[in-house]
Design an enzyme around this catalytic site. Structure first.
Site, PDB file in Angstrom:
ATOM      1  CB  CYS A 152      41.866  49.221  39.708  1.00  0.00           C
ATOM      2  SG  CYS A 152      43.534  48.559  39.748  1.00  0.00           S
ATOM      3  CD  GLU A 162      44.066  41.307  38.803  1.00  0.00           C
ATOM      4  OE1 GLU A 162      43.531  42.065  39.635  1.00  0.00           O
ATOM      5  OE2 GLU A 162      44.826  40.379  39.126  1.00  0.00           O
ATOM      6  CE  LYS A 166      40.650  45.465  23.131  1.00  0.00           C
ATOM      7  NZ  LYS A 166      40.996  46.899  23.068  1.00  0.00           N
ATOM      8  CD  GLU A 192      36.907  51.541  39.403  1.00  0.00           C
ATOM      9  OE1 GLU A 192      36.231  51.218  38.421  1.00  0.00           O
ATOM     10  OE2 GLU A 192      38.077  51.209  39.558  1.00  0.00           O
TER      11      GLU A 192
END
Ligand code: NAD
Length: 486
Positions: free
Chosen positions: A293, A259, A183, A390
């Site tokens: 990331c 992850e 997906k 982040e």
């Protein structure tokens, strides 16, 4: 083998890929994909439903036994063909990535090369047999350990590396003998669907790989995680969503790899080669315009060199051209969507409100599209949200430190633990600090860690498991121990 007739070069693939066929959504629903450089709609894609998810798992289940029974050599050669085909379509794929994700074309080309490499690396790994046969300590029997495919896998990927995050999962899963339902993120389904055409042309049998774009991701993924035939979840995305999916996976005790997000510290010691540190900072910060990331999120620089490092970094960041990624004159494309650009803007404004100073950039340029200027912030106050969240944008906040202990303490002061970067010419210090950093990966005098041959992954709330390298395939295998009376 099915009929391998899907061809991305003839145009975009915009339907679901289930059981080796392109099909519309069960309810006929579709959703728009937008070009982040202009805000224009570039395609409409079938919007997978729960019913489609069941059909995709049906297809994966039907193909599972025969795919698991293929010889490792056959799986290896199929993956190798996927590598060759993907490499042959590199330029059109790179343009497709830029079209839906926005990243500069050079970044997209880099991603395609990196993504294709997972097919090649796992084609080579597929034939490396694993398992063992040893005598039990008491001597009465043997311990035989065989490794078997874990079963049907649900793979969920983010929008920031739409090709590489797909191949980093599909390649080891197929090498291990698993069948999968992928997906992709709703911002970037076209690249994943282009992958369907590559795999189909490479001779992957129908049902081994199914690709299911779905805007109602929660319902669709949840339905699959509650299907008793599904045995594995591999997720790449935010820690927030990862937590939700881990809870969902718990209901059926599904093997889960995560992850997740990062908050990478970038440490520069006074003894560092500053040219190399600035070069590394540009890669660690500006690859993908900071939408990685692994992006350096916080720069900690030893006080005596902080001014010089900040000046040089600002000069380099300020010289980058910002604009549509498909125009090769620009090194920095737009961010993926309005929400992302607004979030970066908010973090920078809050940091400046807390006393930080933008020596270059600092705002959204006055143009159509979801852009943010490459930005260097100095005098960032400890405790500013920009140091703990982040950023996912082209912003480098710089903080100074006085001692090695302080640098390590600041670097580790986060719930994330994906990657850290260290610049020093003192090898002993480099290794000592690398060991002390709480992260799954360290770039030591290097601003790029991603490598298909290396175990990529995080500690703490950055994830569980490793992708890439030998470890990456183990995530799709389960050990079976057979006690043999001998
Ligand atoms: P996201 O968590 O919003 O979405 C990731 C995927 O999960 C998408 O496919 C999305 O549609 C799906 N999703 C969202 N909500 C869901 C739900 N409730 N149930 C099921 N699926 C759901 O992340 P994103 O914004 O696409 O990607 C950015 C994030 O990914 C960042 O945090 C980044 O650090 C992380 N990331 C991590 C790695 C890594 O290897 N550690 C690599 C790339 C990106």
């Amino acid at each position: 083998m099915g009929e391998h007739t899907l061809d991305v070069t003839d145009g975009l693939v915009t339907d679901l890929y289930v059981g080796g066929k392109l099909v519309p959504a069960s309810d006929g629903g579709r959703f728009d994909v937008v070009d982040p450089a202009t805000g224009d709609v570039v395609a409409s894609v079938a919007d997978g439903t729960v019913q489609d998810a069941v059909a995709a798992v049906d297809a994966a289940a039907e193909a599972a036994a025969s795919w698991a029974a293929t010889s490792p050599r056959e799986r290896a050669e199929t993956l190798r063909r996927a590598f060759e085909i993907m490499t042959g379509r590199a330029e059109s794929l790179a343009r497709l990535i830029t079209l839906e994700n926005g990243k500069a074309l050079a970044d997209a080309r880099g991603e395609v090369a990196y993504a294709a490499e997972f097919f090649r690396w796992y084609s080579e790994e597929a034939v490396r047999g694993t398992g063992s046969l040893v005598t039990a300590p008491g001597g009465a029997n043997k311990i035989l350990v065989v490794q078997q495919p874990v079963g049907i896998c649900v793979l969920v990927t983010p929008w920031n590396f739409p090709a590489a995050m797909a191949t980093r999962k599909i390649a080891p899963a197929l090498a291990a003998g698993c069948t999968v339902v992928l997906k992709p993120a709703s911002d970037t389904p076209l690249t994943a669907l282009a992958m369907a055409a590559i795999l189909d042309d490479a001779g992957v049998p129908p049902g081994v790989v199914n690709i299911l774009p779905a805007r109602r991701s929660g319902a669709v993924v949840s339905a699959m995680l509650h299907d008793p035939r599904v045995r594995k979840l591999s997720f790449t995305g935010s820690t927030e969503v990862g937590r939700v999916l881990l809870r969902e996976a718990a209901d059926q005790v599904i093997n889960s790899s995560m992850e997740l997000g990062g908050n990478a510290p970038f440490l520069v010691f006074a003894d560092a080669d500053l040219d190399a540190a600035v070069e590394g900072a540009m890669v660690a910060k500006m690859r993908n315009a900071g939408e990685a990331c692994t992006a350096a999120n916080r720069f900690y620089v030893e006080a005596p060199v902080a001014g010089e490092f900040g000046r040089r970094l600002a000069e380099r960041m300020g010289s980058l051209s910002v604009g549509p990624g498909l125009d090769e004159n620009h090194q920095v494309g737009p961010l993926v969507n309005e929400e992302s650009a607004a979030k970066v803007d908010e973090l920078v404004r809050a940091a400046v409100g807390d006393g930080a100073r933008a020596v270059v950039g600092g705002s959204r340029p006055d143009r159509v599209g979801f852009y943010f200027e490459p930005t260097v912030l100095v005098d960032v106050r400890p405790g500013s949200a920009i140091l703990s969240e982040e950023i996912f944008g082209p912003v480098a906040p710089i903080v100074t430190f006085e001692t090695e202990d302080e640098a390590v303490r600041l670097a580790n002061d986060t719930e994330f633990g994906l990657v850290s970067y260290v610049y020093t010419t003192d090898l002993a210090r480099g290794l000592r600090v690398s060991e002390a950093l709480e992260s799954g990966m360290v770039g030591l005098n290097r601003g790029l860690v991603s490598d298909p041959a290396a175990p990529f992954g995080g500690t703490k709330q950055s994830g569980i498991g490793r992708e890439g390298g030998h470890d990456g395939m183990l995530d799709y295998l389960e050990s079976k121990y057979i006690a043999v009376q001998w």
